[in-house]
Scaffold this active site. Structure first.
Site, PDB file in Angstrom:
ATOM      1  N   LYS A 159       4.539  15.645  -9.835  1.00 29.59           N
ATOM      2  CA  LYS A 159       4.170  14.220  -9.457  1.00 29.59           C
ATOM      3  C   LYS A 159       5.331  13.295  -9.451  1.00 29.59           C
ATOM      4  O   LYS A 159       6.222  13.408 -10.215  1.00 29.59           O
ATOM      5  CB  LYS A 159       3.099  13.691 -10.480  1.00 29.59           C
ATOM      6  CG  LYS A 159       1.635  14.271 -10.307  1.00 29.59           C
ATOM      7  CD  LYS A 159       0.991  13.701 -11.448  1.00 29.59           C
ATOM      8  CE  LYS A 159      -0.473  14.379 -11.387  1.00 29.59           C
ATOM      9  NZ  LYS A 159      -1.781  13.773 -12.172  1.00 29.59           N
ATOM     10  N   GLU A 201       3.241  18.407 -15.067  1.00 28.23           N
ATOM     11  CA  GLU A 201       2.244  18.578 -16.127  1.00 28.23           C
ATOM     12  C   GLU A 201       1.466  19.729 -15.779  1.00 28.23           C
ATOM     13  O   GLU A 201       1.536  20.358 -14.566  1.00 28.23           O
ATOM     14  CB  GLU A 201       1.484  17.261 -16.509  1.00 28.23           C
ATOM     15  CG  GLU A 201       0.503  16.854 -15.153  1.00 28.23           C
ATOM     16  CD  GLU A 201      -0.045  15.556 -15.382  1.00 28.23           C
ATOM     17  OE1 GLU A 201       0.591  14.662 -15.981  1.00 28.23           O
ATOM     18  OE2 GLU A 201      -1.066  15.030 -14.654  1.00 28.23           O
ATOM     19  N   LYS A 202       0.585  20.333 -16.614  1.00 27.05           N
ATOM     20  CA  LYS A 202      -0.304  21.030 -16.296  1.00 27.05           C
ATOM     21  C   LYS A 202      -1.353  20.706 -15.403  1.00 27.05           C
ATOM     22  O   LYS A 202      -1.726  19.853 -15.313  1.00 27.05           O
ATOM     23  CB  LYS A 202      -1.189  21.490 -17.858  1.00 27.05           C
ATOM     24  CG  LYS A 202      -2.420  22.350 -17.705  1.00 27.05           C
ATOM     25  CD  LYS A 202      -1.796  23.610 -18.152  1.00 27.05           C
ATOM     26  CE  LYS A 202      -2.741  24.795 -18.131  1.00 27.05           C
ATOM     27  NZ  LYS A 202      -2.458  26.055 -17.275  1.00 27.05           N
ATOM     28  N   LYS A 238     -10.690   7.499  -1.938  1.00 26.00           N
ATOM     29  CA  LYS A 238     -11.834   7.835  -2.292  1.00 26.00           C
ATOM     30  C   LYS A 238     -12.854   7.442  -1.147  1.00 26.00           C
ATOM     31  O   LYS A 238     -12.657   6.525  -0.431  1.00 26.00           O
ATOM     32  CB  LYS A 238     -12.215   6.831  -3.398  1.00 26.00           C
ATOM     33  CG  LYS A 238     -11.159   7.122  -4.565  1.00 26.00           C
ATOM     34  CD  LYS A 238     -11.229   5.904  -5.655  1.00 26.00           C
ATOM     35  CE  LYS A 238     -10.258   6.421  -6.879  1.00 26.00           C
ATOM     36  NZ  LYS A 238      -9.962   4.978  -7.431  1.00 26.00           N
ATOM     37  N   GLU A 276      -7.730   4.901 -15.509  1.00 23.88           N
ATOM     38  CA  GLU A 276      -8.021   6.070 -14.886  1.00 23.88           C
ATOM     39  C   GLU A 276      -8.056   7.620 -15.616  1.00 23.88           C
ATOM     40  O   GLU A 276      -6.787   7.631 -16.306  1.00 23.88           O
ATOM     41  CB  GLU A 276      -7.201   6.565 -13.534  1.00 23.88           C
ATOM     42  CG  GLU A 276      -7.510   5.311 -12.487  1.00 23.88           C
ATOM     43  CD  GLU A 276      -6.896   5.741 -11.207  1.00 23.88           C
ATOM     44  OE1 GLU A 276      -6.925   5.184 -10.243  1.00 23.88           O
ATOM     45  OE2 GLU A 276      -5.968   6.920 -11.128  1.00 23.88           O
ATOM     46  N   GLU A 289      -3.622   7.069 -14.895  1.00 25.85           N
ATOM     47  CA  GLU A 289      -2.762   5.978 -14.599  1.00 25.85           C
ATOM     48  C   GLU A 289      -3.792   4.452 -14.719  1.00 25.85           C
ATOM     49  O   GLU A 289      -4.806   4.873 -15.245  1.00 25.85           O
ATOM     50  CB  GLU A 289      -2.271   5.781 -13.109  1.00 25.85           C
ATOM     51  CG  GLU A 289      -3.302   6.264 -12.023  1.00 25.85           C
ATOM     52  CD  GLU A 289      -2.356   6.248 -10.617  1.00 25.85           C
ATOM     53  OE1 GLU A 289      -2.314   5.453  -9.849  1.00 25.85           O
ATOM     54  OE2 GLU A 289      -1.830   7.339 -10.210  1.00 25.85           O
ATOM     55  N   ARG A 293      -5.112  -4.082 -10.849  1.00 22.21           N
ATOM     56  CA  ARG A 293      -5.784  -4.782  -9.737  1.00 22.21           C
ATOM     57  C   ARG A 293      -7.025  -4.836  -9.783  1.00 22.21           C
ATOM     58  O   ARG A 293      -7.946  -4.083 -10.462  1.00 22.21           O
ATOM     59  CB  ARG A 293      -5.251  -4.436  -8.256  1.00 22.21           C
ATOM     60  CG  ARG A 293      -5.574  -2.949  -8.170  1.00 22.21           C
ATOM     61  CD  ARG A 293      -5.329  -2.424  -6.585  1.00 22.21           C
ATOM     62  NE  ARG A 293      -5.982  -1.076  -6.610  1.00 22.21           N
ATOM     63  CZ  ARG A 293      -5.358  -0.004  -6.853  1.00 22.21           C
ATOM     64  NH1 ARG A 293      -4.217   0.015  -7.727  1.00 22.21           N
ATOM     65  NH2 ARG A 293      -5.991   1.277  -6.626  1.00 22.21           N
TER      66      ARG A 293
HETATM   67  C1  MV4 Z   1      -4.103  16.101 -11.163  1.00 21.22           C
HETATM   68  C2  MV4 Z   1      -4.926  17.233 -10.821  1.00 21.22           C
HETATM   69  C3  MV4 Z   1      -5.107  18.222 -11.759  1.00 21.22           C
HETATM   70  N1  MV4 Z   1      -4.194  18.335 -12.702  1.00 21.22           N
HETATM   71  N2  MV4 Z   1      -3.250  16.166 -12.222  1.00 21.22           N
HETATM   72  C4  MV4 Z   1      -3.563  12.528  -9.352  1.00 21.22           C
HETATM   73  C5  MV4 Z   1      -3.486  11.526  -8.323  1.00 21.22           C
HETATM   74  C6  MV4 Z   1      -4.734  11.709  -7.591  1.00 21.22           C
HETATM   75  N3  MV4 Z   1      -4.949  10.740  -6.340  1.00 21.22           N
HETATM   76  C7  MV4 Z   1      -5.063  13.324  -7.539  1.00 21.22           C
HETATM   77  N4  MV4 Z   1      -4.511  13.494  -8.733  1.00 21.22           N
HETATM   78  C8  MV4 Z   1      -4.727  14.672  -9.418  1.00 21.22           C
HETATM   79  N5  MV4 Z   1      -3.881  14.949 -10.525  1.00 21.22           N
HETATM   80  C9  MV4 Z   1      -3.557  17.104 -12.968  1.00 21.22           C
HETATM   81  N6  MV4 Z   1      -2.664  17.386 -14.195  1.00 21.22           N
HETATM   82  C10 MV4 Z   1      -5.890  16.924  -9.629  1.00 21.22           C
HETATM   83  C11 MV4 Z   1      -5.585  15.705  -9.042  1.00 21.22           C
HETATM   84  C12 MV4 Z   1      -6.354  15.866  -7.627  1.00 21.22           C
HETATM   85  C13 MV4 Z   1      -7.264  14.865  -7.883  1.00 21.22           C
HETATM   86  C14 MV4 Z   1      -7.708  13.894  -8.820  1.00 21.22           C
HETATM   87  C15 MV4 Z   1      -8.929  13.207  -8.835  1.00 21.22           C
HETATM   88  C16 MV4 Z   1      -9.698  13.153  -7.646  1.00 21.22           C
HETATM   89  C17 MV4 Z   1      -9.460  13.977  -6.541  1.00 21.22           C
HETATM   90  C18 MV4 Z   1      -8.326  14.549  -6.452  1.00 21.22           C
HETATM   91  C19 MV4 Z   1      -7.900  15.645  -5.415  1.00 21.22           C
HETATM   92  C20 MV4 Z   1      -6.819  16.324  -5.559  1.00 21.22           C
HETATM   93  C21 MV4 Z   1      -6.091  16.600  -6.422  1.00 21.22           C
END
Ligand code: MV4
Length: 449
Positions: A159, A201-202, A238, A276, A289, A293
């Site tokens: 990330k 990260e994992k 979203k 979040e 995060e 806002r």
């Molecule tokens: C993740 C994840 C799985 N594992 N982090 C981070 C930013 C957000 N826009 C998507 N993110 C994700 N971070 C870890 N360690 C999966 C996602 C993710 C996701 C998270 C929430 C809602 C939709 C998503 C769609 C794809 C990936």
């Protein structure tokens, strides 16, 4: 309390903020670009002032022009809405330096939370759970990366520290992909944010996106509100948000809420914001995060709590305090929001600006529409494609779904393409109706057909 507030935004959120100001007896100033003279927010505000040509960089992101507009109109405060300058450290600073209250956090808080690596480290120190990962930024040249990744276990996710919106994100399934992934993610991040700092990260399997609204006042009181589930996203935008989450019962809500409060207290949060989390299937949750806002999806929380978050945000910025606690909050049924965009779902969601020949808004008990649309409005091509948010509230999730189906059916937007058909399909989907939503829901159910 403020006497006059300048709203540094456009579209539905400008309309939303101007309404709140009106109810509070505060005069509103709309800013607009040259192509936005006929916008609803300009119509509704007490005063209006043009801040530049169509392109955002020359108008809604033009800090000198916006500050000048606030000084000319003698506004005491600026509400930034979301997007544009809402999380711009420099803008918040210049507002303060010009004697104008910025309705939001201090520049220092925006800065701390905007840097994901720093935020992660701070949360870890506070005892807020974070996904196992690196302690700081990493590059493909670092000698330890393979050892660290192995210890965490593949798959991992790379990330961007300045990230958000999925840019600079990369999933790595095995060791041989790691170096390239770090370089590519770093390059993407550099291009998107001017900062190539990345960490990893994992990677969690099918997590849910669960977030908590928090409010803080100058006395240090922090209130958390019931969660929103925002798992249904497309390319990190979203589409549907709801509250409460079907994955969270009372005890988990308290545990996550208290963690959100701990996170907010740790950075001395003094306004409205969102913490979040990613929630896995075993009810483990991890800080993702903090958004400093008011968010697009705030109305679902308003509907189930009865708290007007924009009014609270303005009150808090004026130095007023909170006189309720999280335990006082009753959850009034279930609320769901659909974000309707001016995009063509049949052509890879390309924006669909142009003239809205006819707009019919849904209505009825428990139906709320947040929009700047009207029949005859011409959507310019310069800005975000969000057209309208349809929010429903009813006693149960099942009743709310039925209500949303009715509302989507009533709504008509003619002349342009919208994402309404996609929303109708989501609300017919069996897994959605069961509450089985996670982050790859659309991939799995909608785009695979
Ligand atoms: C993740 C994840 C799985 N594992 N982090 C981070 C930013 C957000 N826009 C998507 N993110 C994700 N971070 C870890 N360690 C999966 C996602 C993710 C996701 C998270 C929430 C809602 C939709 C998503 C769609 C794809 C990936």
């Amino acid at each position: 309390m403020f006497k006059k507030v300048l709203v540094a935004n456009r579209g539905e959120i400008a309309v939303r903020v101007i309404r709140a100001l009106g109810e509070m007896g505060i005069r509103s100033v709309a800013i607009h670009s040259e192509v936005d003279r006929n916008c609803l927010h300009v119509e509704m505000a007490d005063e209006k002032i043009c801040v530049g040509p169509g392109p955002s960089l020359e108008s809604y992101l033009n800090i000198p022009n916006i500050i000048s507009a606030a000084l000319i109109t003698k506004a005491d405060a600026i509400h930034p809405g979301y997007g544009f300058l809402a999380e711009n450290i420099y803008f918040a600073q210049v507002c303060g330096d010009s004697g104008i209250s910025f309705i939001g956090p201090t520049p220092d808080t925006i800065k701390k939370m905007g840097d994901k690596i720093a935020a992660r480290q701070m949360m870890k120190k506070l005892g807020v759970p974070v996904v196992p990962g690196t302690d700081g930024p990493v590059t493909s040249g670092d000698p330890d990366i393979f050892k660290t990744a192995k210890k965490i276990g593949y798959p991992i996710i790379v990330k961007a520290s300045a990230g958000g919106g999925g840019k600079g994100m990369r999933i790595v399934k095995s060791e041989d992909e790691l170096k390239d992934a770090l370089d590519i993610a770093g390059g993407e991040a550099k291009k998107a944010f001017g900062n190539d700092s990345v960490y990893f990260e994992k990677y969690l399997d099918e997590p849910r996106h669960v977030e908590f609204q928090i409010l803080g006042d100058k006395k240090g009181r922090i209130v958390y509100l019931p969660e929103r589930d925002c798992s249904i996203q497309r390319r990190h935008q979203k589409l549907v948000e709801e509250s409460p989450s079907t994955a969270v019962e009372r005890s988990l809500r308290r545990k996550m809420g208290k963690t959100a409060r701990l996170a907010a207290a740790g950075v001395k949060y003094r306004t409205v914001g969102t913490v979040e989390f990613l929630l896995d299937k075993k009810e483990n949750f991890y800080f993702m995060e903090m958004n400093t806002r008011i968010q697009v999806e705030h109305p679902v929380t308003e509907m189930i709590t009865g708290i007007d978050l924009v009014k609270e945000q303005i009150r808090l910025a004026a130095g007023e305090t909170l006189d309720y606690d999280s335990d006082d909050i009753k959850i009034n049924g279930h609320a769901i929001e659909c974000r309707i965009n001016a995009e063509d779902p049949d052509r890879d969601f390309i924006p669909s600006p142009g003239k809205v020949e006819r707009f019919i808004s849904p209505g009825g008990m428990g139906v709320r529409v947040e929009t700047h649309l009207y029949s005859g409005y011409i959507i310019p091509s310069f800005y975000d494609s969000l057209l309208a948010k349809v929010i429903v509230n009813d006693k149960t999730r099942k009743a709310a779904i039925a209500k949303m189906r009715g509302a989507l059916g009533e709504m008509k937007v003619e002349g342009i393409k919208t994402t309404l058909p996609l929303h109708k399909r989501i609300f017919e989907n069996e897994d959605f109706v069961k509450g089985d939503v996670y982050t790859n829901f659309l991939q799995k159910h909608i785009f695979s057909i």
